[in-house]
Scaffold this motif. Sequence first.
Motif, PDB file in Angstrom:
ATOM      1  N   VAL A  53      -2.641  -5.824  11.162  1.00 40.92           N
ATOM      2  CA  VAL A  53      -3.635  -6.858  11.431  1.00 40.92           C
ATOM      3  C   VAL A  53      -4.236  -7.294  10.103  1.00 40.92           C
ATOM      4  CG1 VAL A  53      -5.830  -7.378  12.552  1.00 40.92           C
ATOM      5  CG2 VAL A  53      -4.142  -5.954  13.718  1.00 40.92           C
ATOM      6  N   GLU A  54      -4.380  -8.598   9.922  1.00 40.91           N
ATOM      7  CA  GLU A  54      -4.933  -9.103   8.669  1.00 40.91           C
ATOM      8  C   GLU A  54      -5.896 -10.244   8.954  1.00 40.91           C
ATOM      9  OE1 GLU A  54      -3.349 -10.716   4.316  1.00 40.91           O
ATOM     10  OE2 GLU A  54      -2.166  -9.291   5.503  1.00 40.91           O
ATOM     11  N   SER A  55      -7.019 -10.246   8.228  1.00 38.86           N
ATOM     12  CA  SER A  55      -8.019 -11.298   8.333  1.00 38.86           C
ATOM     13  C   SER A  55      -8.440 -11.715   6.930  1.00 38.86           C
ATOM     14  CB  SER A  55      -9.242 -10.811   9.128  1.00 38.86           C
ATOM     15  OG  SER A  55     -10.242 -11.813   9.188  1.00 38.86           O
ATOM     16  N   ARG A  56      -8.702 -13.029   6.749  1.00 37.79           N
ATOM     17  CA  ARG A  56      -9.032 -13.542   5.427  1.00 37.79           C
ATOM     18  C   ARG A  56     -10.302 -14.380   5.468  1.00 37.79           C
ATOM     19  NH1 ARG A  56      -3.328 -15.293   2.565  1.00 37.79           N
ATOM     20  NH2 ARG A  56      -2.144 -13.409   3.128  1.00 37.79           N
ATOM     21  N   PHE A  57     -10.933 -14.451   4.314  1.00 36.99           N
ATOM     22  CA  PHE A  57     -12.069 -15.350   4.133  1.00 36.99           C
ATOM     23  C   PHE A  57     -11.988 -15.953   2.739  1.00 36.99           C
ATOM     24  CE2 PHE A  57     -16.274 -16.867   3.241  1.00 36.99           C
ATOM     25  CZ  PHE A  57     -16.736 -17.313   4.460  1.00 36.99           C
ATOM     26  N   PRO A  58     -12.029 -17.300   2.636  1.00 36.72           N
ATOM     27  CA  PRO A  58     -12.125 -18.257   3.727  1.00 36.72           C
ATOM     28  C   PRO A  58     -10.890 -18.201   4.639  1.00 36.72           C
ATOM     29  CG  PRO A  58     -12.609 -19.284   1.598  1.00 36.72           C
ATOM     30  CD  PRO A  58     -12.026 -17.956   1.300  1.00 36.72           C
TER      31      PRO A  58
ATOM     32  N   VAL B 104      -8.727  -8.469   4.625  1.00 37.70           N
ATOM     33  CA  VAL B 104      -8.742  -7.132   5.216  1.00 37.70           C
ATOM     34  C   VAL B 104      -7.390  -6.889   5.860  1.00 37.70           C
ATOM     35  CG1 VAL B 104      -9.740  -5.647   6.977  1.00 37.70           C
ATOM     36  CG2 VAL B 104     -11.219  -7.082   5.617  1.00 37.70           C
ATOM     37  N   ILE B 105      -6.822  -5.728   5.604  1.00 34.37           N
ATOM     38  CA  ILE B 105      -5.563  -5.322   6.224  1.00 34.37           C
ATOM     39  C   ILE B 105      -5.826  -4.038   7.003  1.00 34.37           C
ATOM     40  CG2 ILE B 105      -3.143  -4.725   5.843  1.00 34.37           C
ATOM     41  CD1 ILE B 105      -3.370  -6.125   3.113  1.00 34.37           C
ATOM     42  N   VAL B 106      -5.448  -4.034   8.267  1.00 35.11           N
ATOM     43  CA  VAL B 106      -5.700  -2.884   9.143  1.00 35.11           C
ATOM     44  C   VAL B 106      -4.375  -2.424   9.730  1.00 35.11           C
ATOM     45  CG1 VAL B 106      -6.962  -2.031  11.140  1.00 35.11           C
ATOM     46  CG2 VAL B 106      -7.973  -3.827   9.717  1.00 35.11           C
ATOM     47  N   HIS B 107      -4.106  -1.143   9.577  1.00 33.77           N
ATOM     48  CA  HIS B 107      -2.932  -0.524  10.183  1.00 33.77           C
ATOM     49  C   HIS B 107      -3.414   0.515  11.189  1.00 33.77           C
ATOM     50  CE1 HIS B 107       1.064   1.926   9.684  1.00 33.77           C
ATOM     51  NE2 HIS B 107       0.851   1.519  10.928  1.00 33.77           N
ATOM     52  N   VAL B 108      -3.250   0.199  12.455  1.00 34.59           N
ATOM     53  CA  VAL B 108      -3.567   1.151  13.510  1.00 34.59           C
ATOM     54  C   VAL B 108      -2.347   2.039  13.682  1.00 34.59           C
ATOM     55  CG1 VAL B 108      -4.221   1.472  15.918  1.00 34.59           C
ATOM     56  CG2 VAL B 108      -5.126  -0.476  14.623  1.00 34.59           C
ATOM     57  N   ALA B 109      -2.414   3.241  13.122  1.00 36.29           N
ATOM     58  CA  ALA B 109      -1.297   4.184  13.163  1.00 36.29           C
ATOM     59  C   ALA B 109      -1.570   5.247  14.225  1.00 36.29           C
ATOM     60  CB  ALA B 109      -1.101   4.810  11.780  1.00 36.29           C
TER      61      ALA B 109
ATOM     62  N   GLU C  25      -3.166   8.100  15.772  1.00 37.09           N
ATOM     63  CA  GLU C  25      -4.424   8.859  15.703  1.00 37.09           C
ATOM     64  C   GLU C  25      -5.260   8.532  14.464  1.00 37.09           C
ATOM     65  OE1 GLU C  25      -3.388  12.962  15.976  1.00 37.09           O
ATOM     66  OE2 GLU C  25      -2.901  12.864  18.121  1.00 37.09           O
ATOM     67  N   ILE C  26      -5.048   7.382  13.868  1.00 42.99           N
ATOM     68  CA  ILE C  26      -5.831   7.013  12.693  1.00 42.99           C
ATOM     69  C   ILE C  26      -5.785   5.500  12.516  1.00 42.99           C
ATOM     70  CG2 ILE C  26      -4.033   7.030  10.914  1.00 42.99           C
ATOM     71  CD1 ILE C  26      -5.943   8.570   9.114  1.00 42.99           C
ATOM     72  N   ILE C  27      -6.824   4.968  11.875  1.00 43.68           N
ATOM     73  CA  ILE C  27      -6.867   3.554  11.493  1.00 43.68           C
ATOM     74  C   ILE C  27      -6.985   3.495   9.979  1.00 43.68           C
ATOM     75  CG2 ILE C  27      -8.063   1.353  11.740  1.00 43.68           C
ATOM     76  CD1 ILE C  27      -9.214   2.314  14.363  1.00 43.68           C
ATOM     77  N   VAL C  28      -6.045   2.831   9.347  1.00 44.66           N
ATOM     78  CA  VAL C  28      -6.052   2.655   7.895  1.00 44.66           C
ATOM     79  C   VAL C  28      -6.637   1.276   7.594  1.00 44.66           C
ATOM     80  CG1 VAL C  28      -4.701   2.707   5.778  1.00 44.66           C
ATOM     81  CG2 VAL C  28      -3.995   4.101   7.747  1.00 44.66           C
ATOM     82  N   ILE C  29      -7.667   1.245   6.740  1.00 44.96           N
ATOM     83  CA  ILE C  29      -8.415   0.015   6.474  1.00 44.96           C
ATOM     84  C   ILE C  29      -8.406  -0.270   4.980  1.00 44.96           C
ATOM     85  CG2 ILE C  29     -10.638  -1.146   6.711  1.00 44.96           C
ATOM     86  CD1 ILE C  29     -11.221   1.051   8.917  1.00 44.96           C
ATOM     87  N   ALA C  30      -7.961  -1.466   4.606  1.00 42.97           N
ATOM     88  CA  ALA C  30      -7.940  -1.891   3.204  1.00 42.97           C
ATOM     89  C   ALA C  30      -8.630  -3.239   3.087  1.00 42.97           C
ATOM     90  CB  ALA C  30      -6.510  -1.983   2.689  1.00 42.97           C
ATOM     91  N   ALA C  31      -9.361  -3.435   1.995  1.00 39.31           N
ATOM     92  CA  ALA C  31     -10.031  -4.712   1.711  1.00 39.31           C
ATOM     93  C   ALA C  31      -9.762  -5.085   0.259  1.00 39.31           C
ATOM     94  CB  ALA C  31     -11.529  -4.619   1.970  1.00 39.31           C
ATOM     95  N   ILE C  32      -9.307  -6.329   0.038  1.00 42.94           N
ATOM     96  CA  ILE C  32      -8.986  -6.831  -1.300  1.00 42.94           C
ATOM     97  C   ILE C  32      -9.958  -7.942  -1.645  1.00 42.94           C
ATOM     98  CG2 ILE C  32      -7.207  -7.867  -2.756  1.00 42.94           C
ATOM     99  CD1 ILE C  32      -5.110  -6.713  -0.871  1.00 42.94           C
ATOM    100  N   ASP C  33     -10.501  -7.871  -2.836  1.00 42.88           N
ATOM    101  CA  ASP C  33     -11.489  -8.846  -3.306  1.00 42.88           C
ATOM    102  C   ASP C  33     -10.781 -10.082  -3.857  1.00 42.88           C
ATOM    103  OD1 ASP C  33     -13.750 -10.147  -4.199  1.00 42.88           O
ATOM    104  OD2 ASP C  33     -13.950  -8.928  -6.015  1.00 42.88           O
ATOM    105  N   ARG C  34     -11.157 -11.264  -3.348  1.00 42.76           N
ATOM    106  CA  ARG C  34     -10.674 -12.541  -3.863  1.00 42.76           C
ATOM    107  C   ARG C  34     -11.878 -13.453  -4.042  1.00 42.76           C
ATOM    108  NH1 ARG C  34      -5.723 -11.945  -6.085  1.00 42.76           N
ATOM    109  NH2 ARG C  34      -4.208 -11.058  -4.605  1.00 42.76           N
TER     110      ARG C  34
ATOM    111  N   LEU D 274       0.739  -9.229   4.523  1.00 37.82           N
ATOM    112  CA  LEU D 274       1.549  -8.054   4.245  1.00 37.82           C
ATOM    113  C   LEU D 274       2.652  -7.907   5.293  1.00 37.82           C
ATOM    114  CD1 LEU D 274       2.226  -5.527   2.665  1.00 37.82           C
ATOM    115  CD2 LEU D 274       0.387  -4.330   3.886  1.00 37.82           C
ATOM    116  N   SER D 275       2.338  -8.216   6.543  1.00 36.25           N
ATOM    117  CA  SER D 275       3.365  -8.142   7.589  1.00 36.25           C
ATOM    118  C   SER D 275       4.506  -9.113   7.306  1.00 36.25           C
ATOM    119  CB  SER D 275       2.743  -8.444   8.953  1.00 36.25           C
ATOM    120  OG  SER D 275       1.919  -7.385   9.386  1.00 36.25           O
TER     121      SER D 275
END
Length: 380
Positions: free
Chosen positions: A267-272, A97-102, A104-113, A280-281
């Motif tokens: 902000v980025e979080s991964r699983f596992p 998951v990649i989150v960009h707190v810009a 007045e908005i939060i951009v949220i992306a999720a990539i399948d692995r 990305l940062s």
Amino acid sequence: MHDTPRLQGCDSVKLVNFDCLDVWRDVKLVARHSFRAGDQQGMAARNQTVARLSPAAFAQQITPFLLCGVLCAFASNISAQTQHEDEIVANLAGGRVIVHVAKEIIVIAAIDRPVERNSIPPRVMNLDGAHIGVLFGASEWRIPADPTPIRLDRDFQRVGRGDPRYQAAPGEGETDLETIGIAFLEKLRPLVSQLHHKLDISPDEPIFQIVMMGYAPNDYGPEVWEMEYRIEQEQVATRGDYWQTRIMRPRFNQLYPPEKHAPRTLVESRFPPNAKGPTLSELIQGNDPSITRLSGEPRFTKVLENIRGGQAQKAAAIDSADFMRAVLPLIAGEAQFVLGTMDERRGFEWIVPPTEPVEKVKEDKNRPPDAPTLRKPPKP
């Protein structure tokens, strides 16, 4: 294999249509009738008869006992194997998951692995009127007897504020986060308790994880949290390879906002959690060629400058969303991804929706209209 036949094993022999209890009943009857001859002469004659038994006769008499023991142990193993084959199975979702707190908005992306052959994609769901969650790990469960999977993103009841008198313990979330975390804990508990084989998972590795982002109450602003659920297993010594599995209370890890005066970036979080590869940062800070080529667009150049300068929250909302839409195919490759934005007033909106349908959270019909809620009134 058991050294001696056991009554419990005999019960399980019924699975292979062999009734060991008949043998045990015959043994008891022989013993009872043998000891009814109470005179010494009858007992002596019986002892002489047993002493004169030939090896063949002795083998003929002992065979039923040995056969019962072997079949009981064999059937017990078959029963345990069948139990594992009929056991509930968890399908895992992996990715990032990649989150960009810009601004007045939060951009949220999720990539399948995918993490296994039957992996499912990370699923995005509404947790309440102010938060979105991305589910990783064991977010889908299957019972062999039921073709319909049990999805944790389905039939999720909207939760309200917890008791204001509640004080979160260290390692736990705030009151509202704890309420959401416990709601998932109650959904996981009956599923995890059906796991009875040893899992190859470390004590610190979560079996289920939620990345939650949204707007905190009381004008706290944007926030991003990880909720991690771990398990404990204990072997039942009297039942062989049989384990009791228990789900633990969730652990909370705040990813955003950072500490005071710390740079504000993506902000980025991964699983596992131990998944390898640059974030990305890191690609942006390292001037990766696949990223820097987007600098040909002036508005993307400004977004990259804000991120590199630790002021990602100042990037323009539309430009940040368009930048993420342009960069995702470059870092995802052939993997599937989803993209959306969250506004404090309008809520969540899809830019790149998932290929599978999304079920919206259900409202509680019995909930009074004046009950506490995480949904904030729209600003004028």
